[in-house]
Design an enzyme around this catalytic site. Structure first.
Site, PDB file in Angstrom:
ATOM      1  N   ASP A  95       0.803  -1.219   0.000  1.00 36.62           N
ATOM      2  CA  ASP A  95       0.000   0.000   0.000  1.00 36.62           C
ATOM      3  C   ASP A  95       0.835   1.267   0.000  1.00 36.62           C
ATOM      4  OD1 ASP A  95       0.894  -0.403   2.602  1.00 36.62           O
ATOM      5  OD2 ASP A  95      -1.013   0.079   3.552  1.00 36.62           O
ATOM      6  N   ASP A 447       3.232   2.286  14.034  1.00 34.75           N
ATOM      7  CA  ASP A 447       2.595   0.982  14.258  1.00 34.75           C
ATOM      8  C   ASP A 447       3.494  -0.059  14.908  1.00 34.75           C
ATOM      9  OD1 ASP A 447       0.279   1.961  13.018  1.00 34.75           O
ATOM     10  OD2 ASP A 447       0.908   1.248  11.054  1.00 34.75           O
TER      11      ASP A 447
END
Length: 744
Positions: A95, A447
């Site tokens: 992505d 993250d």
């Protein structure tokens, strides 16, 4: 020296958070002449404040080798495509981290996955979000890639390669794409006719269905296709029907419109008819007998040419990954898809009438990751794609939130799932620090918290833990003793609790702050001489200071709020003086501030241009020496603690910069610059060993780290080494080639 026009105007550029979230970073508004860097430079010339003769000389060049800092995956692999006839030829798309090609044998750098989109520069960084990939079944050298990370960052582009991704040509199809957007795991939107490699289809998000009949040299929109699908998602996949050897006449083609259903053409795309199916299809695959299988947000479905049948392994679930055995049309695998961990996969050997469930809980799966820090939950997390190897149907690939898995035999009990992450690097850098002793590199990563890189050439053993954080947005060390390190961030995303912690063992273990009564903590600066004095920037607020190493915090006076305005940010406006332990620096909205009392109060310093993209860093070993980079407003130096600034001659653009270890015989630290010198026609990376009097090119335009680079620091322990963090391709390290390395 070439004179460039006042306050060069630039087109607006943006960066954003991974996954399509976060704000854009627009270009700075054009400042009035009395505020612009060019005007300041003219004043500096008049005053004789910089070294004109040395700066006018063309930069020298030094051979550098640029390598990835190995972390190991860490980002969303949204699809995998295997060539149907060429053994071991596979591609993955991500992505935010570009595309990669698989090699069963590792290359000279030990990589199984070779990045094939790293040629895109900073100006083309939107192309690191890959919307779709397709191979030509009749030509293993041909591959197509639709690239566009964000739908708001300008149009995407479809590219064509005739050498397996070693080089690419733009095809001219520039449409809205969103490789990091909604349903990024759907696909594939690109498809090549297996009977005629000249024919290529692309299903777009906003502009309907497109076709090329000349290997993507030109495109036309299929006017007769009856729908565009749901806005911002559109046509999610195109698949050709059946085994070409079993078919006669024109190719059968299926196209799936999200929010609508399935359409079929039996005349090579000349006409289309609606055949129903699930309203929200995600992936499709056709067996050699012509039967179509579809996964959707509502289940798994089979279409035999007449009737749709729901064959979901478990009702009421969302499914994504799907693959049909090319040698046996009754055998298929599917995977559930949601934003969580340990999602089950299913295999059927009878066309979906019965299923075997595979999870890490039921004894059918055993995990062997090759990345030491990966948690067990990393397996089958938000699973995106499955692929049965056409040469060995027992071998199955799976891609997910963290990377790529493969089992040599899915029928074994347990099936052994291994990772092959060498080369796949897809983390998002928030920050980094390079202490003068201990681990040479500390990273803050979206993250994944961040890592202590004791050996920057090996995978780190574990990520940071113990400070109550999941997102590390800021990190700094105690100059007098780098065993003391602090970091700040949040416990999760932008709306989660902020905070931070400190380490007394160079980042190996962490102790949480005693108190943090604010929101997300964006940046932190550590006093150079007081092991308990910290200054922090919460998102949207004024600076806060602590006199007890984070045990308690107080509001400062005199500095504005909002130096960091949003959670997803790439600026670094806060720094501590590296010699004077009472002095801290701050840049906000075109104004520079200094604190002389450990962050308790601030006073305004020298005037600077207002640049939305900016970095502040104090020079190691030099008291009250602070530099500021302001993108197209240049690189500015202060030798009086920010009371006044002088532009560095010949620096036209300072996109990033950072200090590193001084060259042998020099007392001033090396300076690294990502930007442009006057006379160069493209961005490059440079090094100066003489405080900006002269520069050495250390990366040419074709070598440039291009995926939205957002942080740069020189190594404080090895002269000439520099680190660059990115928004989706992790961290890169550059250093002189061995024959050119400066002696320590």
């Amino acid at each position: 020296m070439r004179i460039r026009r006042f306050c060069r105007a630039r087109r607006s550029r943006s960066t954003a958070a991974p996954g399509g979230g976060g704000p854009g970073r627009g270009a700075a508004p054009r400042p009035p002449p009395w505020r612009c860097a060019r005007f300041l430079r003219i004043l500096a010339i008049a005053a004789g404040l910089f070294w004109s003769a040395a700066a006018a000389a063309a930069p020298a060049e030094e051979d550098y080798v640029w390598k990835q800092i190995p972390i190991g995956g860490g980002g969303y692999v949204t699809g995998i495509v295997l060539h149907p006839t060429e053994p071991d030829l596979a591609y993955i798309r991500t992505d935010i981290g570009g595309a990669y090609r698989w090699s069963e044998a590792p290359d000279e750098e030990g990589r199984h996955w070779s990045p094939i989109s790293d040629h895109f520069t900073l100006d083309d960084s939107n192309f690191y979000g890959i919307e779709s990939i397709a191979v030509d079944p009749s030509d293993p050298d041909a591959v197509y890639m639709a690239a566009g990370k964000y739908d708001w960052a300008g149009p995407g582009e479809v590219f064509r390669s005739t050498d397996r991704g070693k080089s690419w040509s733009a095809t001219g199809l520039r449409l809205t794409m969103h490789g990091a957007g909604r349903l990024r795991w759907a696909g594939e939107r690109l498809a090549v006719d297996p009977r005629d490699g000249n024919v290529v289809y692309f299903g777009s998000r906003e502009d309907g269905l497109w076709r090329s009949t000349d290997r993507a040299r030109s495109w036309s929109r299929i006017a007769g296709f009856p729908t565009q699908g749901k806005p911002a998602i559109g046509i999610v996949f195109v698949v050709f029907g059946g085994n070409p050897g079993l078919m006669t006449g024109a190719s059968r083609i299926y196209a799936a419109a999200f929010g609508d259903g399935l359409y079929l053409s039996d005349d090579a795309g000349a006409s289309w008819r609606f055949i129903g199916g699930p309203d929200e299809p995600v992936r499709g695959a056709v067996g050699s007998d012509g039967v179509l299988f579809v996964t959707s947000t509502s289940g798994v479905h089979r279409y035999d040419g007449v009737t749709w049948t729901d064959i979901s392994p478990a009702a009421g679930r969302e499914y994504g990954g799907l693959s049909v055995d090319p040698t046996d049309p009754k055998t298929l695998v599917v995977a559930e898809r949601s934003d969580t961990y340990h999602l089950p996969m299913y295999r059927s050997a009878d066309g979906g009438s019965t299923w075997t469930v595979y999870t890490s809980w039921n004894g059918r799966i055993a995990l062997e990751p090759n990345v030491p820090w990966w948690p067990d939950r990393a397996f089958s997390a938000s699973t995106s794609a499955l692929a049965i190897d056409p040469r060995d149907p027992k071998r199955v690939w799976m891609t997910d939130w963290y990377g790529i898995w493969r089992t040599p035999d899915i029928t074994a009990r347990p099936s052994i799932w291994r990772t092959f992450e060498q080369g796949h690097e897809e983390t998002v850098a928030f920050t980094l620090a390079t202490p003068p002793s201990g681990a040479p590199l500390l990273t803050g990563i979206a993250d994944l918290n961040g890592f202590r890189h004791a050996d920057p050439e090996s995978y780190p053993a574990e990520n940071f833990s113990g400070a109550g954080l999941w997102e590390t947005l800021g990190i700094d060390y105690f100059e007098a003793d780098p065993d003391f390190v602090v970091r700040v961030g949040t416990s999760g995303g932008k709306n989660d609790k902020g905070g931070g912690g400190y380490s007394t063992d160079n980042g190996r273990t962490w102790t949480p702050f005693g108190d943090w009564p604010y929101g997300p903590a964006a940046k932190i600066a550590y006093s150079a001489r007081d092991p308990d004095r910290l200054v922090a920037l919460p998102v949207g607020e004024s600076p806060k200071f602590s006199a007890d190493r984070g045990g308690s915090w107080q509001d400062s006076r005199g500095a504005p709020a909002g130096a960091i305005a949003k959670f997803w940010h790439w600026n670094h406006p806060l720094a501590a003086d590296r010699v004077d332990g009472d002095v801290f620096y701050l840049y906000a909205a075109g104004r520079f501030y200094r604190s002389d009392d450990g962050g308790a109060s601030w006073k305004q310093g020298g005037a600077l241009p207002n640049a939305s993209h900016h970095y502040v860093e104090a020079a190691p070993g030099v008291e009250r020496e602070v530099w500021v980079s302001l993108d197209w407003n240049g690189l500015l130096r202060s030798t009086d603690g920010g009371a006044s600034f002088v532009p560095i001659a010949s620096v036209e653009r300072a996109y990033l910069f950072g200090f590193g270890k001084a060259a042998p015989g020099s007392s001033f630290p090396a300076i690294f610059l990502y930007g442009r010198l006057e006379g160069d026609d493209a961005d490059r990376i440079y090094r100066s060993d003489d405080a900006g009097r002269s520069w050495i090119r250390i990366a040419k335009a074709r070598q440039l780290v291009g995926n939205e680079p957002n942080i740069m620091r020189g190594d404080r322990q090895v002269h000439g080494r520099v680190y660059v963090g990115t928004n989706g391709r992790g961290f890169f390290c550059g250093e002189p080639v061995p024959s050119a390395r400066t002696a320590e």
